[in-house]
Design a protein around this motif. Structure first.
Motif, PDB file in Angstrom:
ATOM      1  N   THR A 233       0.883  -0.830  -0.106  1.00 59.83           N
ATOM      2  CA  THR A 233      -0.093  -0.178  -0.429  1.00 59.83           C
ATOM      3  C   THR A 233       1.036   1.080  -0.023  1.00 59.83           C
ATOM      4  O   THR A 233       1.753   1.392  -0.122  1.00 59.83           O
ATOM      5  CB  THR A 233      -0.744  -0.032   0.765  1.00 59.83           C
ATOM      6  N   ALA A 234       0.083   2.045  -0.318  1.00 64.43           N
ATOM      7  CA  ALA A 234       0.691   3.498  -0.456  1.00 64.43           C
ATOM      8  C   ALA A 234       1.117   3.758   0.876  1.00 64.43           C
ATOM      9  O   ALA A 234       2.528   4.858   0.874  1.00 64.43           O
ATOM     10  CB  ALA A 234       0.423   4.935  -0.936  1.00 64.43           C
ATOM     11  N   GLY A 235      -0.154   3.458   1.914  1.00 66.46           N
ATOM     12  CA  GLY A 235       0.232   4.267   3.254  1.00 66.46           C
ATOM     13  C   GLY A 235       1.751   3.480   4.255  1.00 66.46           C
ATOM     14  O   GLY A 235       2.264   4.210   4.411  1.00 66.46           O
ATOM     15  N   SER A 236       1.626   2.105   3.850  1.00 64.83           N
ATOM     16  CA  SER A 236       2.907   1.763   4.504  1.00 64.83           C
ATOM     17  C   SER A 236       4.113   2.194   3.642  1.00 64.83           C
ATOM     18  O   SER A 236       5.102   2.075   4.573  1.00 64.83           O
ATOM     19  CB  SER A 236       3.037   0.057   3.772  1.00 64.83           C
ATOM     20  N   VAL A 237       3.971   2.786   2.109  1.00 63.39           N
ATOM     21  CA  VAL A 237       5.080   3.563   1.686  1.00 63.39           C
ATOM     22  C   VAL A 237       5.769   4.533   2.628  1.00 63.39           C
ATOM     23  O   VAL A 237       7.067   4.289   3.201  1.00 63.39           O
ATOM     24  CB  VAL A 237       5.461   3.439   0.030  1.00 63.39           C
ATOM     25  N   GLU A 238       4.810   5.332   3.153  1.00 62.60           N
ATOM     26  CA  GLU A 238       5.052   6.663   3.753  1.00 62.60           C
ATOM     27  C   GLU A 238       5.336   6.252   5.257  1.00 62.60           C
ATOM     28  O   GLU A 238       6.140   6.906   5.754  1.00 62.60           O
ATOM     29  CB  GLU A 238       3.916   7.585   4.009  1.00 62.60           C
ATOM     30  N   VAL A 239       4.887   5.353   6.163  1.00 61.64           N
ATOM     31  CA  VAL A 239       5.418   4.554   6.902  1.00 61.64           C
ATOM     32  C   VAL A 239       6.450   4.629   6.953  1.00 61.64           C
ATOM     33  O   VAL A 239       7.912   4.553   8.516  1.00 61.64           O
ATOM     34  CB  VAL A 239       4.756   3.539   7.981  1.00 61.64           C
ATOM     35  N   LEU A 240       6.974   3.277   5.994  1.00 62.75           N
ATOM     36  CA  LEU A 240       8.597   2.921   5.676  1.00 62.75           C
ATOM     37  C   LEU A 240       9.867   4.333   5.987  1.00 62.75           C
ATOM     38  O   LEU A 240      10.300   4.006   6.177  1.00 62.75           O
ATOM     39  CB  LEU A 240       8.562   2.398   4.465  1.00 62.75           C
ATOM     40  N   ARG A 241       9.834   5.281   4.704  1.00 64.77           N
ATOM     41  CA  ARG A 241       9.803   5.972   4.302  1.00 64.77           C
ATOM     42  C   ARG A 241      10.292   7.218   5.766  1.00 64.77           C
ATOM     43  O   ARG A 241      11.162   7.793   6.407  1.00 64.77           O
ATOM     44  CB  ARG A 241       9.366   7.097   3.619  1.00 64.77           C
ATOM     45  N   GLN A 242       9.685   7.190   6.565  1.00 68.98           N
ATOM     46  CA  GLN A 242       9.546   7.646   8.049  1.00 68.98           C
ATOM     47  C   GLN A 242      10.180   7.750   8.462  1.00 68.98           C
ATOM     48  O   GLN A 242      11.414   7.918   9.287  1.00 68.98           O
ATOM     49  CB  GLN A 242       8.491   8.353   8.681  1.00 68.98           C
ATOM     50  N   ALA A 243      10.670   5.997   8.723  1.00 66.88           N
ATOM     51  CA  ALA A 243      11.135   5.071  10.168  1.00 66.88           C
ATOM     52  C   ALA A 243      12.619   5.096   9.072  1.00 66.88           C
ATOM     53  O   ALA A 243      13.446   5.618   9.755  1.00 66.88           O
ATOM     54  CB  ALA A 243      10.698   3.921   9.529  1.00 66.88           C
ATOM     55  N   LYS A 244      12.606   5.457   7.510  1.00 68.21           N
ATOM     56  CA  LYS A 244      14.460   4.826   7.506  1.00 68.21           C
ATOM     57  C   LYS A 244      15.184   6.479   7.587  1.00 68.21           C
ATOM     58  O   LYS A 244      15.749   6.340   7.880  1.00 68.21           O
ATOM     59  CB  LYS A 244      14.589   4.809   5.844  1.00 68.21           C
ATOM     60  N   ALA A 245      13.880   7.202   6.898  1.00 66.18           N
ATOM     61  CA  ALA A 245      14.690   9.162   7.605  1.00 66.18           C
ATOM     62  C   ALA A 245      15.102   9.057   8.973  1.00 66.18           C
ATOM     63  O   ALA A 245      15.943   9.656   9.583  1.00 66.18           O
ATOM     64  CB  ALA A 245      13.389  10.016   7.694  1.00 66.18           C
ATOM     65  N   ARG A 246      14.310   8.367  10.203  1.00 68.03           N
ATOM     66  CA  ARG A 246      14.958   8.565  11.539  1.00 68.03           C
ATOM     67  C   ARG A 246      15.854   7.346  11.523  1.00 68.03           C
ATOM     68  O   ARG A 246      16.437   7.422  12.995  1.00 68.03           O
ATOM     69  CB  ARG A 246      13.419   7.510  12.417  1.00 68.03           C
ATOM     70  N   GLY A 247      16.283   6.871  10.561  1.00 76.47           N
ATOM     71  CA  GLY A 247      17.848   6.074  10.957  1.00 76.47           C
ATOM     72  C   GLY A 247      17.178   4.328  11.341  1.00 76.47           C
ATOM     73  O   GLY A 247      17.974   3.108  11.929  1.00 76.47           O
ATOM     74  N   VAL A 248      15.840   4.087  11.743  1.00 80.47           N
ATOM     75  CA  VAL A 248      15.406   2.916  11.590  1.00 80.47           C
ATOM     76  C   VAL A 248      15.735   1.653  10.968  1.00 80.47           C
ATOM     77  O   VAL A 248      16.336   1.415   9.600  1.00 80.47           O
ATOM     78  CB  VAL A 248      14.516   2.263  11.763  1.00 80.47           C
ATOM     79  N   ARG A 249      16.586   0.574  11.605  1.00 77.33           N
ATOM     80  CA  ARG A 249      17.163  -0.603  10.672  1.00 77.33           C
ATOM     81  C   ARG A 249      15.881  -1.469  10.373  1.00 77.33           C
ATOM     82  O   ARG A 249      15.686  -2.859  10.356  1.00 77.33           O
ATOM     83  CB  ARG A 249      17.909  -1.504  11.646  1.00 77.33           C
ATOM     84  N   VAL A 250      15.454  -1.133   9.268  1.00 76.12           N
ATOM     85  CA  VAL A 250      14.494  -1.745   8.112  1.00 76.12           C
ATOM     86  C   VAL A 250      14.472  -1.586   7.451  1.00 76.12           C
ATOM     87  O   VAL A 250      14.816  -0.834   6.902  1.00 76.12           O
ATOM     88  CB  VAL A 250      12.842  -1.256   9.591  1.00 76.12           C
ATOM     89  N   THR A 251      14.414  -3.048   6.265  1.00 77.53           N
ATOM     90  CA  THR A 251      13.964  -2.841   4.731  1.00 77.53           C
ATOM     91  C   THR A 251      12.710  -3.817   4.577  1.00 77.53           C
ATOM     92  O   THR A 251      11.686  -3.848   5.266  1.00 77.53           O
ATOM     93  CB  THR A 251      15.763  -4.381   4.498  1.00 77.53           C
ATOM     94  N   ALA A 252      12.332  -3.760   3.278  1.00 73.09           N
ATOM     95  CA  ALA A 252      11.515  -4.315   2.868  1.00 73.09           C
ATOM     96  C   ALA A 252      11.000  -4.884   1.357  1.00 73.09           C
ATOM     97  O   ALA A 252      12.279  -3.970   0.327  1.00 73.09           O
ATOM     98  CB  ALA A 252       9.901  -2.282   3.181  1.00 73.09           C
ATOM     99  N   GLU A 253      10.752  -5.360   1.014  1.00 73.05           N
ATOM    100  CA  GLU A 253       9.999  -5.669  -0.361  1.00 73.05           C
ATOM    101  C   GLU A 253       9.123  -5.408  -1.002  1.00 73.05           C
ATOM    102  O   GLU A 253       7.680  -5.205  -0.563  1.00 73.05           O
ATOM    103  CB  GLU A 253      10.340  -7.003  -0.013  1.00 73.05           C
ATOM    104  N   VAL A 254       9.084  -6.049  -2.026  1.00 71.11           N
ATOM    105  CA  VAL A 254       7.883  -5.452  -2.971  1.00 71.11           C
ATOM    106  C   VAL A 254       7.627  -6.584  -3.896  1.00 71.11           C
ATOM    107  O   VAL A 254       8.892  -7.718  -4.631  1.00 71.11           O
ATOM    108  CB  VAL A 254       7.236  -4.213  -3.744  1.00 71.11           C
ATOM    109  N   THR A 255       6.343  -7.173  -4.643  1.00 72.37           N
ATOM    110  CA  THR A 255       6.476  -7.906  -4.750  1.00 72.37           C
ATOM    111  C   THR A 255       6.511  -7.842  -6.161  1.00 72.37           C
ATOM    112  O   THR A 255       5.714  -6.957  -6.725  1.00 72.37           O
ATOM    113  CB  THR A 255       5.175  -9.990  -4.190  1.00 72.37           C
TER     114      THR A 255
END
Length: 425
Positions: A233-255
């Motif tokens: 979802t587009a909303g998930s993208v924005e959550v991830l964008r904000q988390a990465k900007a804060r330096g959270v150790r998160v990665t993500a995949e899309v099918t």
């Protein structure tokens, strides 16, 4: 070991060159190479990529060998240009012990077509109640580093926190299937205009987004590594964008299917389009494509999910969710991104290899590098015929579609697993 001289290939879209493969590595690159005794392959017009790596594959063995086996799934992967796949834990028995992950790992080695790296379950039996043997799986011969209950969400926040804390000790990763189960009970497809028109219970976008938001906060608090499976979802993208900007150790995949298909496919009531998470809207597809291009979404992962005929050729409500992906992923990514070969290599090889800790994979062809690579004909057009796929299952949503690109050859440690578009064994 065999020697191969690949003539006139374009490495990642660069000017044509020759590659000499000897003793499992790329021994030499350059123009007009010659090598006594080497098998010569004419690669004019082909592009060489580092062998693809899939972080999200369902091989079904043990337990559902009628849908797929480690060997048949490995063959499908090799034909798709992959040299390594990570096998999800939702087998029967579940891969929640050292014994089961070692079984999958050994089956992969015996098949010898790709490196099969098992993913261990987070919780016993995928039940979400108590942690599985994470340490034992990490210390096993399979050296498990990624853990996931994929197909089920680790919904209990306390359990999720404990899992993140546990794997931090050995720099492991928890890969989350982000779905708040209380918001998706009985869901059949994406919640929106199409589900309303069809009268099917909807799967709201917020069910995914809420879990991702919770888990990035937990990962930030613990300082551990989180990977988000099949973002849709587009909303998930924005959550991830904000988390990465804060330096959270998160990665993500899309099918691939979430990059290409939308929820309007459900209007056919063909269960081949039933998948979890469901196909979303045009706006979501646009956001996912942009996020893949700019790196908010790190990788393409297939979520290759083979199913036996009886689990798909039935009423929509009773069909199992999931689609085939290994043999078509590169073509769909090429369709979506265009011939941006360096970006494709980053999203489908280098980054997934780094996430999984597969040190001999995800390396661009160069002298001294392990010869894990794939050769692609970018000018080819391929019509997808389910009966021609190597998977034991036939649940591809791309049947009858013509897609760009064709894998001509795949090499695993210098030995061909695919030549002239056909599996070697």
């Amino acid at each position: 070991m065999s020697s191969y001289l690949i003539k006139g290939v374009s490495v990642l879209g660069a000017a044509p060159t020759d590659l000499l493969i000897r003793d499992g590595v790329v021994a030499e690159t350059g123009a007009d190479l010659a090598a006594d005794g080497a098998t010569v392959l004419d690669a004019a017009g082909l592009v060489a990529l580092p062998g693809l790596v899939d972080l999200h594959t369902h091989l079904r063995e043990p337990g559902r060998e009628d849908a797929e086996t480690v060997e048949s799934g490995s063959r499908a992967a090799a034909l798709g240009g992959y040299t390594a796949v990570c096998a999800m834990a939702n087998t029967s028995p579940v891969a929640d012990t050292a014994g089961v992950v070692e079984q999958v790992w050994r089956l992969g080695r015996e098949a010898g077509l790709v490196d099969v790296q098992p993913i261990g379950a987070v919780t016993v039996g995928l039940a979400g109640e108590r942690l599985a043997e994470l340490g034992a799986m990490a210390d096993s011969a399979a050296r498990v580093r990624i853990f996931s209950d994929d197909g089920h969400c680790v919904a209990d926040p306390r359990l999720m926190r404990r899992a993140l804390e546990y794997v931090k000790a050995f720099d492991g990763i928890i890969a989350q299937h982000a779905e708040e189960p209380r918001l998706t009970e009985g869901a059949q497809m994406h919640e929106g205009a199409v589900s309303t028109r069809l009268g099917l219970t909807g799967w709201p976008a917020v069910a995914e987004e809420a879990i991702i938001a919770r888990d990035v906060l937990l990962a930030e608090h613990v300082g551990s590594r989180l990977h988000v499976c099949h973002v849709s979802t587009a909303g998930s993208v924005e959550v991830l964008r904000q988390a990465k900007a804060r330096g959270v150790r998160v990665t993500a995949e899309v099918t691939p299917h979430h990059l290409l298909l939308t929820d309007v496919r459900a209007e056919t009531y063909d269960p081949v389009y039933k998948v979890n998470p469901p196909l979303r809207t045009d706006d979501d597809v646009t956001a996912l494509r942009a996020a893949l291009a700019d790196g908010v979404i790190d990788i393409v992962a297939t979520d290759h999910a083979p199913h036996a005929v009886e689990d798909k050729e039935c009423e929509w409500a009773y069909a199992r969710p999931g689609m085939l992906g290994l043999e078509t992923a590169l073509s769909i990514t090429l369709e979506v991104l265009g011939p941006r070969w360096d970006l494709i290599a980053e999203r489908m090889s280098r980054t997934p290899a780094r996430i999984a800790g597969l040190e001999s994979h995800g390396l661009d062809p160069a002298p001294g590098v392990p010869a894990n690579l794939t050769l692609v004909d970018p000018a080819a057009q391929r019509r997808i015929e389910p009966g021609e796929l190597a998977s034991l299952s036939r649940n591809t949503p791309y049947a009858g579609m013509t897609l760009p690109g064709r894998v001509v050859a795949t090499f695993l440690r210098g030995e061909p697993t695919v030549l002239d578009g056909k599996a070697v064994k």
